[in-house]
Design a protein around this motif. Structure first.
Motif, PDB file in Angstrom:
ATOM      1  N   THR A 160       0.821  -1.208   0.000  1.00 34.78           N
ATOM      2  CA  THR A 160       0.000   0.000   0.000  1.00 34.78           C
ATOM      3  C   THR A 160       0.861   1.266   0.000  1.00 34.78           C
ATOM      4  O   THR A 160       0.326   2.364   0.061  1.00 34.78           O
ATOM      5  CB  THR A 160      -0.960  -0.001   1.205  1.00 34.78           C
ATOM      6  N   SER A 161       2.173   1.111  -0.119  1.00 30.57           N
ATOM      7  CA  SER A 161       3.071   2.273  -0.212  1.00 30.57           C
ATOM      8  C   SER A 161       2.880   3.020  -1.527  1.00 30.57           C
ATOM      9  O   SER A 161       3.256   4.181  -1.640  1.00 30.57           O
ATOM     10  CB  SER A 161       4.532   1.837  -0.109  1.00 30.57           C
ATOM     11  N   TYR A 162       2.334   2.344  -2.534  1.00 32.96           N
ATOM     12  CA  TYR A 162       2.136   2.948  -3.850  1.00 32.96           C
ATOM     13  C   TYR A 162       0.668   2.825  -4.242  1.00 32.96           C
ATOM     14  O   TYR A 162       0.043   1.802  -4.020  1.00 32.96           O
ATOM     15  CB  TYR A 162       2.995   2.251  -4.909  1.00 32.96           C
ATOM     16  N   THR A 163       0.141   3.858  -4.867  1.00 35.39           N
ATOM     17  CA  THR A 163      -1.206   3.816  -5.415  1.00 35.39           C
ATOM     18  C   THR A 163      -1.162   3.305  -6.851  1.00 35.39           C
ATOM     19  O   THR A 163      -2.077   2.642  -7.314  1.00 35.39           O
ATOM     20  CB  THR A 163      -1.851   5.215  -5.383  1.00 35.39           C
ATOM     21  N   ASN A 164      -0.072   3.608  -7.549  1.00 40.04           N
ATOM     22  CA  ASN A 164       0.069   3.261  -8.963  1.00 40.04           C
ATOM     23  C   ASN A 164       1.330   2.437  -9.208  1.00 40.04           C
ATOM     24  O   ASN A 164       2.344   2.621  -8.529  1.00 40.04           O
ATOM     25  CB  ASN A 164       0.115   4.530  -9.812  1.00 40.04           C
ATOM     26  N   TYR A 165       1.238   1.574 -10.209  1.00 39.00           N
ATOM     27  CA  TYR A 165       2.343   0.691 -10.589  1.00 39.00           C
ATOM     28  C   TYR A 165       2.496   0.689 -12.108  1.00 39.00           C
ATOM     29  O   TYR A 165       1.541   0.916 -12.837  1.00 39.00           O
ATOM     30  CB  TYR A 165       2.060  -0.752 -10.140  1.00 39.00           C
ATOM     31  N   GLU A 166       3.706   0.389 -12.560  1.00 41.16           N
ATOM     32  CA  GLU A 166       3.999   0.144 -13.970  1.00 41.16           C
ATOM     33  C   GLU A 166       4.535  -1.280 -14.064  1.00 41.16           C
ATOM     34  O   GLU A 166       5.451  -1.650 -13.331  1.00 41.16           O
ATOM     35  CB  GLU A 166       5.070   1.110 -14.500  1.00 41.16           C
ATOM     36  N   LEU A 167       3.959  -2.084 -14.951  1.00 39.64           N
ATOM     37  CA  LEU A 167       4.388  -3.463 -15.164  1.00 39.64           C
ATOM     38  C   LEU A 167       4.708  -3.638 -16.641  1.00 39.64           C
ATOM     39  O   LEU A 167       3.871  -3.328 -17.501  1.00 39.64           O
ATOM     40  CB  LEU A 167       3.278  -4.440 -14.743  1.00 39.64           C
ATOM     41  N   LEU A 227      -6.252 -10.613 -11.513  1.00 43.93           N
ATOM     42  CA  LEU A 227      -5.941 -10.113 -10.178  1.00 43.93           C
ATOM     43  C   LEU A 227      -6.400 -11.120  -9.137  1.00 43.93           C
ATOM     44  O   LEU A 227      -7.209 -11.999  -9.418  1.00 43.93           O
ATOM     45  CB  LEU A 227      -6.627  -8.768  -9.950  1.00 43.93           C
ATOM     46  N   ARG A 228      -5.898 -10.941  -7.944  1.00 42.16           N
ATOM     47  CA  ARG A 228      -6.342 -11.735  -6.796  1.00 42.16           C
ATOM     48  C   ARG A 228      -7.177 -10.819  -5.912  1.00 42.16           C
ATOM     49  O   ARG A 228      -6.856  -9.654  -5.743  1.00 42.16           O
ATOM     50  CB  ARG A 228      -5.152 -12.316  -6.047  1.00 42.16           C
ATOM     51  N   ASP A 229      -8.274 -11.344  -5.351  1.00 38.72           N
ATOM     52  CA  ASP A 229      -9.176 -10.530  -4.536  1.00 38.72           C
ATOM     53  C   ASP A 229      -8.602 -10.273  -3.145  1.00 38.72           C
ATOM     54  O   ASP A 229      -7.452 -10.603  -2.859  1.00 38.72           O
ATOM     55  CB  ASP A 229     -10.578 -11.144  -4.482  1.00 38.72           C
ATOM     56  N   SER A 230      -9.405  -9.709  -2.252  1.00 43.29           N
ATOM     57  CA  SER A 230      -8.929  -9.332  -0.912  1.00 43.29           C
ATOM     58  C   SER A 230      -8.525 -10.530  -0.063  1.00 43.29           C
ATOM     59  O   SER A 230      -7.812 -10.381   0.922  1.00 43.29           O
ATOM     60  CB  SER A 230      -9.989  -8.499  -0.194  1.00 43.29           C
ATOM     61  N   SER A 251      -9.284  -0.371  -1.266  1.00 44.58           N
ATOM     62  CA  SER A 251     -10.531  -1.114  -1.059  1.00 44.58           C
ATOM     63  C   SER A 251     -11.799  -0.340  -1.423  1.00 44.58           C
ATOM     64  O   SER A 251     -12.846  -0.943  -1.619  1.00 44.58           O
ATOM     65  CB  SER A 251     -10.633  -1.598   0.387  1.00 44.58           C
ATOM     66  N   ASP A 252     -11.709   0.981  -1.561  1.00 44.30           N
ATOM     67  CA  ASP A 252     -12.918   1.741  -1.885  1.00 44.30           C
ATOM     68  C   ASP A 252     -12.960   2.206  -3.349  1.00 44.30           C
ATOM     69  O   ASP A 252     -13.803   3.007  -3.722  1.00 44.30           O
ATOM     70  CB  ASP A 252     -13.064   2.939  -0.943  1.00 44.30           C
ATOM     71  N   ARG A 253     -12.064   1.688  -4.186  1.00 46.39           N
ATOM     72  CA  ARG A 253     -12.039   2.021  -5.618  1.00 46.39           C
ATOM     73  C   ARG A 253     -11.800   0.759  -6.433  1.00 46.39           C
ATOM     74  O   ARG A 253     -11.124  -0.157  -5.994  1.00 46.39           O
ATOM     75  CB  ARG A 253     -10.912   3.002  -5.927  1.00 46.39           C
ATOM     76  N   MET A 303     -10.861  -2.837 -16.065  1.00 48.91           N
ATOM     77  CA  MET A 303     -11.255  -2.457 -14.716  1.00 48.91           C
ATOM     78  C   MET A 303     -11.897  -3.649 -14.015  1.00 48.91           C
ATOM     79  O   MET A 303     -12.579  -4.460 -14.646  1.00 48.91           O
ATOM     80  CB  MET A 303     -12.254  -1.306 -14.803  1.00 48.91           C
ATOM     81  N   THR A 304     -11.688  -3.743 -12.698  1.00 45.26           N
ATOM     82  CA  THR A 304     -12.426  -4.739 -11.934  1.00 45.26           C
ATOM     83  C   THR A 304     -13.861  -4.251 -11.805  1.00 45.26           C
ATOM     84  O   THR A 304     -14.124  -3.052 -11.811  1.00 45.26           O
ATOM     85  CB  THR A 304     -11.812  -4.948 -10.533  1.00 45.26           C
ATOM     86  N   ASN A 305     -14.790  -5.175 -11.672  1.00 43.85           N
ATOM     87  CA  ASN A 305     -16.198  -4.790 -11.566  1.00 43.85           C
ATOM     88  C   ASN A 305     -16.618  -4.488 -10.136  1.00 43.85           C
ATOM     89  O   ASN A 305     -17.763  -4.116  -9.896  1.00 43.85           O
ATOM     90  CB  ASN A 305     -17.099  -5.874 -12.169  1.00 43.85           C
ATOM     91  N   SER A 306     -15.702  -4.637  -9.182  1.00 36.98           N
ATOM     92  CA  SER A 306     -16.013  -4.267  -7.802  1.00 36.98           C
ATOM     93  C   SER A 306     -14.774  -3.668  -7.146  1.00 36.98           C
ATOM     94  O   SER A 306     -13.642  -3.966  -7.535  1.00 36.98           O
ATOM     95  CB  SER A 306     -16.507  -5.472  -7.001  1.00 36.98           C
ATOM     96  N   ALA A 307     -14.995  -2.823  -6.147  1.00 35.02           N
ATOM     97  CA  ALA A 307     -13.891  -2.217  -5.398  1.00 35.02           C
ATOM     98  C   ALA A 307     -13.402  -3.217  -4.356  1.00 35.02           C
ATOM     99  O   ALA A 307     -14.210  -3.829  -3.661  1.00 35.02           O
ATOM    100  CB  ALA A 307     -14.364  -0.937  -4.712  1.00 35.02           C
ATOM    101  N   GLN A 308     -12.083  -3.407  -4.291  1.00 37.71           N
ATOM    102  CA  GLN A 308     -11.508  -4.297  -3.288  1.00 37.71           C
ATOM    103  C   GLN A 308     -10.003  -4.113  -3.214  1.00 37.71           C
ATOM    104  O   GLN A 308      -9.392  -3.588  -4.127  1.00 37.71           O
ATOM    105  CB  GLN A 308     -11.844  -5.750  -3.598  1.00 37.71           C
ATOM    106  N   ASP A 309      -9.429  -4.551  -2.123  1.00 36.76           N
ATOM    107  CA  ASP A 309      -7.989  -4.512  -1.900  1.00 36.76           C
ATOM    108  C   ASP A 309      -7.382  -5.756  -2.551  1.00 36.76           C
ATOM    109  O   ASP A 309      -7.268  -6.801  -1.937  1.00 36.76           O
ATOM    110  CB  ASP A 309      -7.711  -4.489  -0.386  1.00 36.76           C
TER     111      ASP A 309
END
Length: 185
Positions: free
Chosen positions: A42-49, A66-69, A126-128, A153-159
């Motif tokens: 959680t140190s970064y909001t954005n990533y480049e891969l 992706l993997r869910d929470s 988790s809220d976006r 985009m994911t269809n739901s907000a999650q960590d």
């Protein structure tokens, strides 16, 4: 040696805003590349891969999931939405997909591969909903070039607790590589 007047030259005090977090060149074939939550902090909001991938099986299509929470793989048709353009003006728009797919298959002959750049936002928020911009280029099984770009985009907000790169069928070939950066700021 170049000498510039002090009044017109500023020496930067900070380097690029990218911090290398992970990456490797595969020494053997692999079913997937996994990046987990200990790297996606959680140190970064954005990533480049960046991924330079070659399929073992000719015609492999790159998938990103992706993997869910709880770190379970998101792989059902209700998990993601995509809007993409596959060179030549072909658009792809789907709100019920099981992976970010590059749409076109990649060849596995000498000189054939797929290069993809993913810009990832809010993966651990988790809220976006996680948003991903991507652009790719590669060679088809016939040896011709293909390109693609789009948003995902994911269809739901999650960590989200991880990223998986794979091909829709078969393994990722030895010599394929990836690198992940956290974006400071």
């Amino acid at each position: 040696t170049i000498t510039l007047p002090a009044s017109t030259f500023t020496v930067p005090t900070e380097g690029p805003n990218l911090v290398r977090l992970a990456g490797e060149t595969l020494s053997s074939d692999a079913s997937s590349i996994e990046i987990n939550a200990s790297t996606l902090t959680t140190s970064y909001t954005n990533y480049e891969l960046y991924a330079n991938l070659k399929p073992v099986t000719d015609g492999g299509i790159v998938f990103l999931r992706l993997r869910d929470s709880s770190a379970s793989l998101l792989n059902t048709v209700s998990e993601y939405s995509i809007k993409a353009n596959r060179g030549g003006g072909t658009t792809f728009d789907d709100t019920t997909i099981s992976a970010l797919t590059l749409i076109s298959g990649t060849g596995n002959a000498s000189g054939e591969n797929e290069f993809v750049k993913y810009t990832i936002g809010d993966i651990r928020t988790s809220d976006r909903r996680c948003c991903i911009l991507y652009s790719s280029t590669g060679t088809t099984t016939a040896g011709s070039i293909h390109t693609g770009y789009g948003v995902f985009m994911t269809n739901s907000a999650q960590d989200n607790q991880g990223i998986q790169l794979t091909f829709h069928s078969g393994d990722i070939a030895s010599g394929s590589s990836y690198v992940l950066y956290g974006v400071k700021g």
